[in-house]
Design a protein around this motif. Structure first.
Motif, short mmCIF file in Angstrom:
data_model
loop_
_atom_site.label_atom_id
_atom_site.label_comp_id
_atom_site.label_asym_id
_atom_site.label_seq_id
_atom_site.Cartn_x
_atom_site.Cartn_y
_atom_site.Cartn_z
N TRP A 394 48.51 39.74 6.17
CA TRP A 394 48.84 40.81 5.26
C TRP A 394 50.11 40.43 4.54
O TRP A 394 51.15 40.26 5.16
N ASP A 401 51.37 38.00 14.78
CA ASP A 401 52.77 37.96 15.21
C ASP A 401 53.30 39.34 15.54
O ASP A 401 54.32 39.48 16.21
N TYR A 402 52.63 40.37 15.06
CA TYR A 402 53.14 41.72 15.28
C TYR A 402 52.44 42.43 16.44
O TYR A 402 52.87 43.49 16.86
N ILE A 403 51.36 41.81 16.91
CA ILE A 403 50.57 42.50 17.92
C ILE A 403 51.36 42.64 19.20
O ILE A 403 51.87 41.66 19.74
N ILE A 407 53.93 48.45 20.47
CA ILE A 407 54.49 48.44 19.12
C ILE A 407 54.81 49.84 18.63
O ILE A 407 55.82 50.07 17.94
N MET A 408 54.00 50.81 19.00
CA MET A 408 54.26 52.16 18.47
C MET A 408 55.56 52.71 19.01
O MET A 408 56.34 53.34 18.28
N ARG A 410 58.18 51.01 19.93
CA ARG A 410 59.31 50.33 19.29
C ARG A 410 59.46 50.80 17.85
O ARG A 410 60.58 50.93 17.34
N LEU A 411 58.35 51.07 17.24
CA LEU A 411 58.43 51.54 15.85
C LEU A 411 59.12 52.89 15.80
O LEU A 411 59.97 53.13 14.92
N LEU A 414 62.75 52.45 16.13
CA LEU A 414 63.31 51.91 14.89
C LEU A 414 63.48 53.00 13.84
O LEU A 414 64.50 53.08 13.14
N GLU A 417 66.42 55.17 14.54
CA GLU A 417 67.65 54.46 14.18
C GLU A 417 67.88 54.52 12.67
O GLU A 417 69.00 54.75 12.19
N ASP B 66 69.00 41.84 13.72
CA ASP B 66 68.59 43.21 13.41
C ASP B 66 67.35 43.55 14.20
O ASP B 66 66.51 42.67 14.48
N ASN B 67 67.19 44.81 14.52
CA ASN B 67 66.01 45.22 15.28
C ASN B 67 64.73 45.02 14.50
O ASN B 67 63.70 44.67 15.08
N SER B 68 64.80 45.28 13.21
CA SER B 68 63.57 45.18 12.43
C SER B 68 63.05 43.75 12.36
O SER B 68 61.88 43.52 12.09
N GLU B 70 62.95 41.78 14.95
CA GLU B 70 62.37 41.40 16.23
C GLU B 70 60.89 41.66 16.29
O GLU B 70 60.24 41.26 17.25
N PHE B 71 60.34 42.35 15.31
CA PHE B 71 58.92 42.70 15.37
C PHE B 71 58.03 41.49 15.13
O PHE B 71 56.98 41.35 15.75
N GLU B 72 58.46 40.64 14.22
CA GLU B 72 57.62 39.49 13.88
C GLU B 72 58.03 38.33 14.77
O GLU B 72 59.09 37.75 14.60
N LYS B 73 57.18 38.01 15.71
CA LYS B 73 57.55 37.00 16.71
C LYS B 73 56.28 36.38 17.25
O LYS B 73 55.30 37.08 17.45
N ARG B 74 56.28 35.09 17.51
CA ARG B 74 55.09 34.45 18.09
C ARG B 74 55.10 34.70 19.59
O ARG B 74 56.06 34.34 20.27
N ARG B 75 54.05 35.28 20.05
CA ARG B 75 53.99 35.61 21.48
C ARG B 75 53.15 34.60 22.25
O ARG B 75 52.18 34.06 21.75
N THR B 89 48.79 48.58 14.43
CA THR B 89 49.72 47.49 14.13
C THR B 89 49.84 47.28 12.63
O THR B 89 50.93 47.06 12.12
N ALA B 92 52.05 49.91 11.27
CA ALA B 92 53.43 49.68 11.71
C ALA B 92 54.06 48.56 10.92
O ALA B 92 55.24 48.63 10.53
N MET B 93 53.25 47.52 10.68
CA MET B 93 53.76 46.38 9.92
C MET B 93 54.31 46.81 8.58
O MET B 93 55.39 46.39 8.16
N VAL B 96 57.57 48.65 9.00
CA VAL B 96 58.66 47.76 9.42
C VAL B 96 59.13 46.91 8.25
O VAL B 96 60.33 46.68 8.07
N GLU B 97 58.18 46.49 7.45
CA GLU B 97 58.53 45.65 6.31
C GLU B 97 59.44 46.41 5.36
O GLU B 97 60.45 45.88 4.87
N LYS B 100 62.88 46.68 6.83
CA LYS B 100 63.53 45.37 6.83
C LYS B 100 64.11 45.06 5.46
O LYS B 100 65.26 44.60 5.34
#
Lengths: 594, 161
Positions: A394, A401-403, A407-408, A410-411, A414, A417, B66-68, B70-75, B89, B92-93, B96-97, B100
């Motif tokens: 997207w 990477d966001y999965i 997540i909800m 943490r959102l 955020l 905040e 920044d906290n925002s 930390e959302f995009e990360k390879r797990r 998700t 949320a993306m 978050v974007e 950010k």
């Protein structure tokens, strides 16, 4: 190692001497150096010859040291005397070469010039080479011996052997061809086999040598030729089972009685050896020939075992042999362990139950409509989601990477905040409420900057390189002055009386000049330049000062005139490299510089 | 399919674009275009090459902690597909974007604010030193004098009356 011919030997050694020892020597060197140089060459050559000859001597076997079978064989083939003589000659040659070298090295110590030493060296080398030239015959013979020796068959005199003997053409070679992997020539003429041949076969898990000999004719020992002698030697020395091959059909060209005669003549050689008489060519004439070979081998084996058992060494070995078996500690049964899965599979194999439907079967069913869809095997939480199209990207970000299962949560954190921050006023756009004064200042500053840039450009455009006139040489126009000052804000309106305005002089009518020599302008005429005093009189009060100034001028010019310079700026050097400074040796005096 | 990050400029490498270089120690380098690739071959340090994101982050020109972010990360641990999780998700993306971007813009603005103050001070300084290029020191003097005199006269007249 190859035994070289005499010529080759000499060539190789001499060229080696030339290559491996230093070659450059001059007669002005010190004498000990010259001597050492030539002595080195002599010794080097001697060393090479010595080494090579020693190698030859050691490589050839000594007839006394090898197994008597081979010693006898070599005697038969190469003549013991000749062999020993040849080696003896080589040995003598070696010693002679050593002596020659020793003598000449001793003589070299008294050589007093390059020429003498060189001649000595030539003599030494020459003599050594002559010695070797005389060994030509021996070396050739030894080379032939070596080649033949290397081609002899490897007969182990100590292992189990079967020896085939008999008249020529009875079928010994055919027998060995059949029994072993050997490939001996078989021909209708006699003496096809001219030397010993070996083959190997297996019997009772043991390796057996089968030796094929050339045929033996019936005449006394002294009259036998080399080929027959080989057979005799083999018979004499090898502890083997002897297979005396006979030909009842008399195809070999000798009658049965002749063969029997031969047998009795050779009989003494069969002492202490198991003997089998083989009647060959039974297809031609039938006499039953039952696995003669087996009997022979068994017999020999028994013979050997007997002799071994009689030996003392066997008892030592027997004492150490012991077969160990674990003793049973209780009566519990311990059968072998087979895992359940294996048992099931075994049962399935036996029963042949049809398994689940394979993809292959499905493919065959559907034919063209078949698509491989591995997604249907996925193990998901909700089975109906298996056929979903999963988004991956997207707007430049990977969804993977966001999965995150959380997540909800943490959102929401955020977002909280973010709200707090907004309330705190972080995101308010702060208007820069500047007062008028500041705006004024900014405007003025920009004007100043512009003006500066313009001035810089102006001065760049003037493009005056080189000598410049002072500012006061140029006349300043009234109009420009007033304009500039007016731009700066001063009031330049009413300035006719100011000091910078030129008073316009009243001009009388200009007369037309007649063609007469006009009088030069005197000090009080209209030209302005005349109103100024001449330069050599300006600033000078009286004649005394004038005189002083003139002497000062002359004084300052004296030095330059004497050096022939044009002026104070003339720094021309007529002679950059004067010879009296740069030529000649550096002697005591100043050596620190040139 | 995923969008990788260019090793040099940290930009997105879309599938079908760019180059991948695998070194003998099995480290993989992806480049978005030949510019980055060539710079890499010249052994330039992306942390010192001014136009790359690596430089900007290391020099403190952009928001790094920044906290925002930390959302995009390879797990390391993959998550099993679950439709509602994926839907959530995606939403949320987007959110978050937005946050950010707001935050990083604010960060940059704060950084540039100091420049504005410096500018102000410089202008004042400039005017103080070089005002003579525009206005002569005695520029409005005669006028002022005149006005003064006029004022004085008027006062005198008044006084007389």
């Amino acid at each position: 190692m190859v035994v070289p011919t005499a010529k080759d030997f000499i060539d190789v050694t001499l060229s080696k001497t030339q290559r491996k020892t230093p070659t450059v020597i001059h007669k002005h060197y010190q004498i000990h150096r010259i001597r050492h140089f030539y002595m080195r060459k002599v010794k080097f050559t001697q060393q090479n010859y010595h080494d090579r000859l020693t190698q030859i001597l050691t490589d050839f076997p000594k007839l006394d040291d090898i197994h008597p079978f081979y010693a006898d064989l070599m005697n038969v083939l190469y003549d013991k005397d000749h062999y020993k003589l040849a080696l003896g000659q080589i040995n003598i040659a070696k010693n002679l070469i050593d002596n020659v070298a020793k003598d000449y090295v001793r003589l070299m110590k008294y050589g007093d010039s390059l020429y003498r030493c060189k001649q000595l060296k030539r003599a030494a080398l020459g003599r050594m080479c002559t010695i070797l030239k005389r060994q030509k015959q021996s070396l050739e013979y030894l080379e032939q011996v070596r080649q033949h020796l290397s081609r002899l068959p490897t007969i182990d005199p100590n292992t189990r052997t079967l020896l085939l003997c008999g008249y020529p053409n009875v079928g010994k070679s055919s027998f060995i061809n059949k029994v072993t992997r050997a490939d001996v020539e078989v021909q209708p003429y006699a003496f096809t086999t001219k030397s010993l041949f070996v083959g190997h076969m297996d019997y009772k898990y043991l390796r057996w040598q089968v030796v094929d000999t050339p045929g033996i004719l019936d005449h006394p020992l002294e009259e036998r030729n080399t080929i027959e002698m080989q057979a005799i030697t083999a018979l004499a020395h090898l502890r083997a089972a002897v297979l005396y091959v006979m030909d009842p059909s008399e195809q070999c060209g000798h009658t049965l009685s002749q063969q029997f005669e031969l047998f009795s003549n050779i009989r003494p050689l069969f002492a202490n050896k198991p003997l089998i008489i083989v009647a060959n060519k039974c297809d031609v004439k039938k006499i039953s020939e039952l696995s003669e070979e087996n009997q022979a081998c068994d017999k020999l084996l028994a013979h050997r075992v007997d002799s071994k058992m009689k030996g003392k060494k066997v008892h030592d070995v027997l004492n150490r042999l012991h077969l160990a078996v674990p003793a049973k500690r209780d009566q519990k049964e311990r059968p072998p362990f087979i895992p359940e899965g294996a048992l099931l599979r075994r049962k399935a194999m036996e029963v042949d139950v049809p398994k689940r439907k394979l993809e292959k079967d499905l493919e065959l069913e559907l034919g063209d409509d078949y698509t491989l869809d591995l997604q249907k095997y996925w193990d998901l939480m909700n089975a109906d989601e298996k056929t979903d199209k999963i988004p991956e990207i997207w707007e430049g970000h990977n969804i993977a990477d966001y999965i995150d299962p959380e997540i909800m949560k943490r959102l929401s954190e955020l977002e909280k905040e973010e709200e707090l921050r907004e309330q705190a006023g972080e995101y308010d756009s702060d208007e820069e409420s500047e007062d008028e004064e500041m705006q004024e200042i900014r405007k003025l500053a920009s004007q100043i900057r512009e003006k500066r840039k313009l001035k810089i450009l102006e001065s760049k455009e003037k493009d005056v390189h080189g000598p410049r006139l002072p500012r006061t040489a140029r006349k300043v126009e009234r109009a420009t002055l007033e304009k500039e000052m007016g731009d700066l804000g001063l009031d330049m309106g009413d300035k006719d009386d100011s000091h910078y305005v030129q008073q316009g002089r009243s001009r009388s009518l200009v007369r037309k000049r007649k063609r007469e020599a006009s009088a030069p302008p005197t000090s009080r005429t209209r030209s302005q330049s005349a109103s100024r005093p001449p330069r050599d009189k300006s600033g000078i009060r009286d004649a005394k000062m004038m005189k002083k100034s003139k002497t000062m001028m002359k004084n300052s010019q004296k030095g330059m005139n004497r050096q022939g310079k044009k002026g104070e700026a003339d720094r021309h050097v007529f002679n950059l490299k004067p010879k009296h400074l740069l030529a000649g040796k550096r002697k005591s005096g100043s050596t620190s510089r040139r | 399919m995923r969008i990788e990050k260019c090793f040099f400029c940290s930009g997105p490498v879309y599938p079908g674009h760019g180059m991948m270089f695998v070194r003998n120690d099995c480290k993989v380098f992806r480049f978005c275009r030949s510019k980055c690739h060539r710079n890499f071959k010249k052994k330039r340090n992306p942390r010192k090459t001014r136009w790359t994101k690596a430089f900007r982050k290391s020099a403190g020109k952009e928001l790094t902690v920044d906290n925002s972010l930390e959302f995009e990360k390879r797990r390391c641990i993959p998550v099993k597909y679950n439709r509602e999780l994926w839907n959530k998700t995606v939403e949320a993306m987007k959110r978050v974007e937005a946050i950010k971007q707001k935050r990083s813009a604010r960060f940059i603005m704060n950084r540039l604010k100091k420049g504005k103050e410096l500018e102000k001070a410089e202008a004042i300084n400039e005017v103080k030193k070089n005002i003579h290029l525009i206005k002569a020191p005695h520029a409005g003097d005669s006028k002022k004098l005149e006005e003064k005199m006029v004022q004085k006269l008027a006062e005198d007249v008044e006084m007389d009356e």
